[in-house]
Design an enzyme around this catalytic site. Sequence first.
Site, PDB file in Angstrom:
ATOM      1  N   ASP A 110       0.854  -1.189   0.000  1.00  0.00           N
ATOM      2  CA  ASP A 110       0.000   0.000   0.000  1.00  0.00           C
ATOM      3  C   ASP A 110       0.887   1.235   0.000  1.00  0.00           C
ATOM      4  O   ASP A 110       2.000   1.209   0.523  1.00  0.00           O
ATOM      5  CB  ASP A 110      -0.915   0.015   1.230  1.00  0.00           C
ATOM      6  CG  ASP A 110      -2.016  -1.025   1.164  1.00  0.00           C
ATOM      7  OD1 ASP A 110      -2.404  -1.406   0.052  1.00  0.00           O
ATOM      8  OD2 ASP A 110      -2.491  -1.437   2.235  1.00  0.00           O
ATOM      9  N   ASP A 126      -7.013  -1.441  -4.500  1.00  0.00           N
ATOM     10  CA  ASP A 126      -8.067  -1.061  -3.559  1.00  0.00           C
ATOM     11  C   ASP A 126      -9.028  -0.057  -4.193  1.00  0.00           C
ATOM     12  O   ASP A 126     -10.246  -0.131  -3.984  1.00  0.00           O
ATOM     13  CB  ASP A 126      -7.469  -0.465  -2.282  1.00  0.00           C
ATOM     14  CG  ASP A 126      -6.609  -1.441  -1.508  1.00  0.00           C
ATOM     15  OD1 ASP A 126      -6.817  -2.661  -1.631  1.00  0.00           O
ATOM     16  OD2 ASP A 126      -5.728  -0.975  -0.764  1.00  0.00           O
TER      17      ASP A 126
END
Length: 150
Positions: A110, A126
């Site tokens: 991330d 995401d």
Amino acid sequence: MIYEIIIAILIGLDQLSKYFALNYLKDMGSIPIIQSIFHLTYVENRGAAFGMFQNNQIIFIIVASIASIFGLYYLHKKNMHIVGKVGILLIISGAIGNLIDRVRLGFVVDYFDFIIIWEYVFNVADVFVVVGTVLLCIYILFFEDKEMVK
């Protein structure tokens, strides 16, 4: 066949962005793009959304695999409005993008960090899943019943 090509392109975009995060951002930690608002911050997420259910990789792998298989089946078997198809394509692409990380690395990479909004760091996959889910909800609420009447 076109669905699979679109999915492959979207997964490629996700994996390319994660490649840069792993190879360039990892050693830097965090780079402010807009100070105190938006940073690129390297995070190894071993959980689900918002870091929940840490270190349950096998469950995430199974769920992502089943969702992707069901989504592909649904795309090919049902004539549906473009909003629904795009939603499913995005969800599958995001699920597989994060699945690749979980299998290859044992965690999801991330890096998007909107500090001013929340303390959740996320990635392109995401974004695909969230936007795809919103589109699929719009499809179900506004288009599915009309298609069933035909």
